[in-house]
Write an enzyme that holds these catalytic residues in place. Sequence first.
Site, PDB file in Angstrom:
ATOM      1  N   GLY A 109       0.819  -1.216   0.000  1.00 47.09           N
ATOM      2  CA  GLY A 109       0.000   0.000   0.000  1.00 47.09           C
ATOM      3  C   GLY A 109       0.850   1.262   0.000  1.00 47.09           C
ATOM      4  O   GLY A 109       0.358   2.346   0.304  1.00 47.09           O
ATOM      5  N   SER A 133       2.471   2.177  -2.754  1.00 48.05           N
ATOM      6  CA  SER A 133       2.479   2.596  -4.168  1.00 48.05           C
ATOM      7  C   SER A 133       3.687   2.160  -4.963  1.00 48.05           C
ATOM      8  O   SER A 133       4.279   2.958  -5.700  1.00 48.05           O
ATOM      9  CB  SER A 133       2.344   4.112  -4.292  1.00 48.05           C
ATOM     10  N   ASP A 181      -1.891   8.514  -5.942  1.00 50.66           N
ATOM     11  CA  ASP A 181      -0.579   7.882  -5.818  1.00 50.66           C
ATOM     12  C   ASP A 181       0.402   8.437  -6.846  1.00 50.66           C
ATOM     13  O   ASP A 181       1.524   8.834  -6.514  1.00 50.66           O
ATOM     14  CB  ASP A 181      -0.692   6.362  -6.010  1.00 50.66           C
TER      15      ASP A 181
HETATM   16  C1  GLA Z   1      -5.069   3.314  -3.871  1.00 50.56           C
HETATM   17  C2  GLA Z   1      -5.375   4.072  -5.147  1.00 50.56           C
HETATM   18  C3  GLA Z   1      -5.527   5.568  -4.872  1.00 50.56           C
HETATM   19  C4  GLA Z   1      -6.485   5.824  -3.719  1.00 50.56           C
HETATM   20  C5  GLA Z   1      -6.154   4.952  -2.524  1.00 50.56           C
HETATM   21  C6  GLA Z   1      -7.170   5.071  -1.426  1.00 50.56           C
HETATM   22  O1  GLA Z   1      -3.816   3.664  -3.381  1.00 50.56           O
HETATM   23  O2  GLA Z   1      -4.363   3.874  -6.100  1.00 50.56           O
HETATM   24  O3  GLA Z   1      -5.945   6.226  -6.039  1.00 50.56           O
HETATM   25  O4  GLA Z   1      -7.806   5.658  -4.126  1.00 50.56           O
HETATM   26  O5  GLA Z   1      -6.056   3.594  -2.888  1.00 50.56           O
HETATM   27  O6  GLA Z   1      -7.141   6.334  -0.865  1.00 50.56           O
END
Ligand code: GLA
Length: 386
Positions: free
Chosen positions: A124, A126, A173
């Site tokens: 989470g 990215s 992200d």
């Molecule tokens: C993921 C998605 C983002 C956002 C988050 C939740 O990271 O890629 O665009 O929606 O979840 O906040």
Amino acid sequence: MNIKEIFTSKFGPEGDIREYFSPGRVNLIGEHTDYNGGHVFPCALTIGTAGAARKRDDRKIRFYSENLSGQGVIEASLDDLTNHKEYDWANYPLGVVWAFFEKGHPIDSGFDMAVNGNIPNGSGLSSSASLEVLTGTILTDLFGIKDLTPVDLALYGQYSENNFNGCNCGIMDQFAVAMGKKDCAIFLDTADLSYEYADIKLPDAKIVITNSKVKHSLVDSAYNDRRNESAAALKDLQTVLDIKTLGDIDEETFDKNASVIKDEIARKRGKHAVYENQRTIKAVKALKENDIETFGKLMNASHVSLRDDYEVSCPEVDVLVEEAWKIPGVIGSRITGGGFGGCTVSIVKNESVDDFKEKILSTYKDKCGIDAEIYVVDIGDGARRI
Ligand code: GLA
């Protein structure tokens, strides 16, 4: 080995080999608001993805990841810019090449690209957006494409993730990765992409990320369902309110009109999106006033809402957050990112960081049988050539 050595070992030492870095990100508050026209408050990290690349004379595109070295070199071609299951992780950079063509910026030859990242996959933080914006940064630099801004690269990354890799993610992200600034978080209004940098001066505290090691997979998970459920809430509200997004209304307006949302689940999703957006606005205001305690309380409320109304937490992450709340010196703690596993973000007073680490690691192991990982992080700059 550094990234140039990794590149050279796979693709040879000759020619103009260039090096790049693209960060990961952590979101401090404003979760699942970015596709609901709300605000987010992420920052880029100093961990991320290193890349090296060199143009080729033919139309081959070759990818190598040191993190997934077992997969060896993955070879694609400019003549077939389509998603292939066997390309695995390389579908992320290939998707960005595809997006450049779709958006009117074709490249005229292939290239070789090696990457090495230190963002834990599926945490989470990215890793995919980092790779996408890295690829965009490489393409603009290698091929001399001058008229694209970092915001364009963020949008192309999102476009490729939505349309080439099947996750209907928002812009947060990629924006954070492309636009990150040392020691600042980005207060971004996803309704119109206006943003401002907010100094994160925390002389007495640290940003601490705890990885639950429960892997999330946005493509396979309920992420896209959440999007559809919040869209359903918006649609019902639009029968009585003149609004474009859930970011357009405050809590009171939501509460007054919530009964028009027919489906109970959609009502909960809508409530989260509206309240979380307002919390984010309040949190940034508090931070500007140096009221970190209020900021922390809003982070905690964000978690409760993500757990109960948006239902994107999981039992393991709830343990991490609820245990963190018990530790003196924890200013705030919540799940961060897409959810369904992944990481928590906590703000912890300097003198409590060791206590935090010890207690969280041992309680989490006792309760969930998993060794968590804890990173005390620094906020870094966005993607760039190095
Ligand atoms: C993921 C998605 C983002 C956002 C988050 C939740 O990271 O890629 O665009 O929606 O979840 O906040």
